[in-house]
Design a protein around this motif. Structure first.
Motif, PDB file in Angstrom:
ATOM      1  N   VAL A 146      39.055  19.615  32.562  1.00 56.60           N
ATOM      2  CA  VAL A 146      39.300  18.476  31.667  1.00 56.60           C
ATOM      3  C   VAL A 146      38.189  17.453  31.851  1.00 56.60           C
ATOM      4  O   VAL A 146      37.998  16.911  32.932  1.00 56.60           O
ATOM      5  CB  VAL A 146      40.676  17.831  31.952  1.00 56.60           C
ATOM      6  N   LYS A 147      37.426  17.212  30.781  1.00 56.69           N
ATOM      7  CA  LYS A 147      36.269  16.312  30.858  1.00 56.69           C
ATOM      8  C   LYS A 147      36.588  14.973  30.190  1.00 56.69           C
ATOM      9  O   LYS A 147      37.063  14.946  29.061  1.00 56.69           O
ATOM     10  CB  LYS A 147      35.071  16.931  30.115  1.00 56.69           C
ATOM     11  N   PRO A 148      36.291  13.866  30.868  1.00 53.22           N
ATOM     12  CA  PRO A 148      36.552  12.559  30.250  1.00 53.22           C
ATOM     13  C   PRO A 148      35.566  12.258  29.119  1.00 53.22           C
ATOM     14  O   PRO A 148      34.507  12.865  29.042  1.00 53.22           O
ATOM     15  CB  PRO A 148      36.345  11.578  31.403  1.00 53.22           C
ATOM     16  N   VAL A 149      35.950  11.318  28.273  1.00 53.85           N
ATOM     17  CA  VAL A 149      35.031  10.807  27.248  1.00 53.85           C
ATOM     18  C   VAL A 149      34.045   9.887  27.955  1.00 53.85           C
ATOM     19  O   VAL A 149      34.448   8.927  28.614  1.00 53.85           O
ATOM     20  CB  VAL A 149      35.805  10.046  26.150  1.00 53.85           C
ATOM     21  N   ALA A 150      32.754  10.182  27.844  1.00 48.08           N
ATOM     22  CA  ALA A 150      31.729   9.367  28.503  1.00 48.08           C
ATOM     23  C   ALA A 150      31.475   8.101  27.690  1.00 48.08           C
ATOM     24  O   ALA A 150      31.652   8.107  26.466  1.00 48.08           O
ATOM     25  CB  ALA A 150      30.437  10.172  28.635  1.00 48.08           C
ATOM     26  N   PRO A 151      31.067   7.017  28.374  1.00 49.83           N
ATOM     27  CA  PRO A 151      30.840   5.749  27.643  1.00 49.83           C
ATOM     28  C   PRO A 151      29.932   5.905  26.426  1.00 49.83           C
ATOM     29  O   PRO A 151      30.211   5.319  25.375  1.00 49.83           O
ATOM     30  CB  PRO A 151      30.214   4.841  28.707  1.00 49.83           C
ATOM     31  N   GLN A 152      28.873   6.698  26.557  1.00 53.78           N
ATOM     32  CA  GLN A 152      27.940   6.819  25.413  1.00 53.78           C
ATOM     33  C   GLN A 152      28.550   7.593  24.240  1.00 53.78           C
ATOM     34  O   GLN A 152      28.003   7.589  23.140  1.00 53.78           O
ATOM     35  CB  GLN A 152      26.605   7.456  25.841  1.00 53.78           C
ATOM     36  N   GLU A 153      29.688   8.235  24.463  1.00 54.54           N
ATOM     37  CA  GLU A 153      30.341   8.976  23.372  1.00 54.54           C
ATOM     38  C   GLU A 153      31.315   8.106  22.577  1.00 54.54           C
ATOM     39  O   GLU A 153      31.768   8.505  21.503  1.00 54.54           O
ATOM     40  CB  GLU A 153      31.131  10.162  23.945  1.00 54.54           C
ATOM     41  N   VAL A 154      31.689   6.942  23.128  1.00 48.24           N
ATOM     42  CA  VAL A 154      32.783   6.152  22.545  1.00 48.24           C
ATOM     43  C   VAL A 154      32.482   5.686  21.126  1.00 48.24           C
ATOM     44  O   VAL A 154      33.212   6.005  20.181  1.00 48.24           O
ATOM     45  CB  VAL A 154      33.137   4.940  23.451  1.00 48.24           C
ATOM     46  N   THR A 155      31.391   4.928  20.969  1.00 48.19           N
ATOM     47  CA  THR A 155      31.095   4.367  19.647  1.00 48.19           C
ATOM     48  C   THR A 155      30.857   5.461  18.607  1.00 48.19           C
ATOM     49  O   THR A 155      31.445   5.406  17.516  1.00 48.19           O
ATOM     50  CB  THR A 155      29.913   3.374  19.730  1.00 48.19           C
ATOM     51  N   ILE A 211      38.158  -1.131  24.172  1.00 52.04           N
ATOM     52  CA  ILE A 211      38.821  -2.433  24.000  1.00 52.04           C
ATOM     53  C   ILE A 211      37.858  -3.428  23.362  1.00 52.04           C
ATOM     54  O   ILE A 211      38.217  -4.157  22.433  1.00 52.04           O
ATOM     55  CB  ILE A 211      39.345  -2.936  25.365  1.00 52.04           C
ATOM     56  N   ASP A 212      36.621  -3.431  23.842  1.00 55.12           N
ATOM     57  CA  ASP A 212      35.613  -4.339  23.307  1.00 55.12           C
ATOM     58  C   ASP A 212      35.373  -4.083  21.809  1.00 55.12           C
ATOM     59  O   ASP A 212      35.281  -5.020  21.011  1.00 55.12           O
ATOM     60  CB  ASP A 212      34.310  -4.167  24.097  1.00 55.12           C
TER      61      ASP A 212
END
Lengths: 219, 211
Positions: free
Chosen positions: A104-113, B47-48
């Motif tokens: 199970v791999k988390p969503v990386a910050p650079q993938e969020v937007t 959240i931001d």
């Protein structure tokens, strides 16, 4: 399912109370519960229809007494427990008691937007021509599945007019069960207010729902 | 569904003390982080995004542009998803947009009776009242009563059209441009557009209400 979430036309809930200058969230835990729910969807492997069912599939008194984000939290816990991502005991204890589910791999910050900007379009290529045309009069089926559906109770059995065709879209009744997307034609169906609420209904009112072809029959 | 914390007895406590729910969510986040399922930095970013970047100001720009640019208005009513994407708003919970226009003869109102479907890219996250049982139950059967709760009265002859968002189509109301705003710039008009006027539970401000 016929549940407390299917609220159209239900009486007794009282007035709508708008909150002036309402903040986006009302508590820190709401922020985190919201973000956890979004961030767990991909690692958890569930779809939006499964999420909706996890929130609505509970006793009416439970659904009605929880605040919005309490329902989100309860739905998230259900989805994770069902898939063996966490155990009920871990949630109650508030700490890790079992090893993580592998792979199970988390969503990386650079993938969020990019993921939010992409969203999850539901339109699919049609595999058969549409059965109904704009202007057709249709009757909504009187169905009562015990599983997820997006056909609200207040239009079942009622006569409406097809107002537009939105193309073929993922069908929640099947997608929520993990049995594939099963796309069907999606229409906006318009109802006269008095067809829904009787002769005493507001004569100036018309209401529409967006309904997949399996919800409709020829009038 | 009940309202948010402040009108709910079992949450009616001093906010300096942590509620059972607050503790439960904190513990859940640390479990999921420790198991490697979530990255807390991604949660902060989400959240931001929803607190600072995605909100009604986006929809306000769409409406103000439609009021001043007839070609844009035409594109918006024909293919709202594409026209809204021209202003760089798109994505989650706005993948398939439809804009419905208020006219002197018809007022539009949007609801989701089954949950809380709402056009996030243009309006942000829905307010508590939009997700509440009173709104979800009455918008489809008694919209004039709901409008009264918002202090809005429409002429008796005005037709009311309620859009129940039961699928993944998301609706934005294009309110009528107030009279007395001839020659106003897009920026000046934007000050008249309210969130509720884009849901259909409100009307735009009148020119006299802004300086």
């Amino acid at each position: 399912m016929d549940g407390a979430h299917d609220m159209g036309g239900v009486k007794g809930f009282g007035p709508v109370v708008p909150e002036p200058d309402e903040p986006v969230f009302h508590a820190e835990w709401e922020r985190r519960a919201f973000a956890l729910t979004l961030a767990m969807a991909r690692p958890g492997g569930w779809n939006i229809d499964m999420t909706r069912f996890a929130r609505e599939n509970r006793p009416p008194q439970d659904y009605l007494s929880k605040t919005y984000y309490e329902l989100w939290l309860a739905g998230l816990e259900t989805l994770m427990i069902e898939r063996g991502l966490v155990t009920h005991e871990e949630i109650e204890a508030g700490r890790v008691l079992a090893p993580p589910k592998p792979g199970v791999k988390p969503v990386a910050p650079q993938e969020v937007t990019p993921a939010i900007r992409r969203g999850g379009p539901t339109e699919r290529t049609p595999s058969a021509p549409a059965l109904f045309n704009v202007g057709d009069v249709v009757r909504m089926k009187d169905i009562h599945p015990v599983t997820h559906t997006r056909l609200p109770h207040y239009v079942r059995g009622r006569l409406g007019t097809i107002e537009s065709n939105h193309g073929c879209h993922v069908f929640p009744d099947v997608n929520s069960l993990g049995r594939g997307e099963d796309p069907h034609w999606l229409y906006t169906v318009r109802f006269d207010g008095r067809e829904l609420w009787g002769k005493e209904g507001d004569p100036t009112l018309s209401v529409s729902v967006d309904a997949w072809e399996p919800y409709l029959e020829r009038a | 569904m009940s309202g948010h914390d402040h009108d709910h007895h079992h949450h009616d406590h001093d906010h300096s003390e942590l509620s059972e729910t607050e503790l439960r969510v904190r513990a859940l986040e640390s479990i999921l982080t420790e198991k490697g399922y979530v990255d807390p930095a991604s949660l902060d970013l989400l959240i931001d995004l929803y607190e600072k970047k995605i909100g009604p100001r986006n929809g306000i720009r769409v409406v103000a542009k439609a009021w001043t640019d007839p070609d844009y208005r035409a594109r918006l009513l024909k293919d709202a998803t594409a026209a809204i994407a021209e202003l760089d708003y798109s994505g989650r919970q706005g993948e398939h947009m439809v804009v419905v226009e208020n006219t002197p003869g018809q007022h539009n109102m949007v609801v989701c009776t089954l949950c809380s479907c709402y056009p996030h890219p243009v309006l942000g996250l829905p307010p508590v009242w939009y997700k509440s049982a009173p709104y979800r139950s009455r918008a489809v059967s008694d919209p004039r009563g709901v409008l009264k709760d918002f202090g809005v009265t429409l002429p008796d002859a005005t037709k009311i059209r309620v859009w129940d968002s039961t699928a993944e189509i998301r609706y934005l109301v294009l309110p009528m441009r107030p009279e007395g705003t001839e020659g106003w710039s897009e920026e000046k008009l934007a000050a008249l557009v309210t969130r509720d006027s884009m849901i259909g539970t409100g009307l735009p401000k009148q020119p006299g209400e802004v300086s």
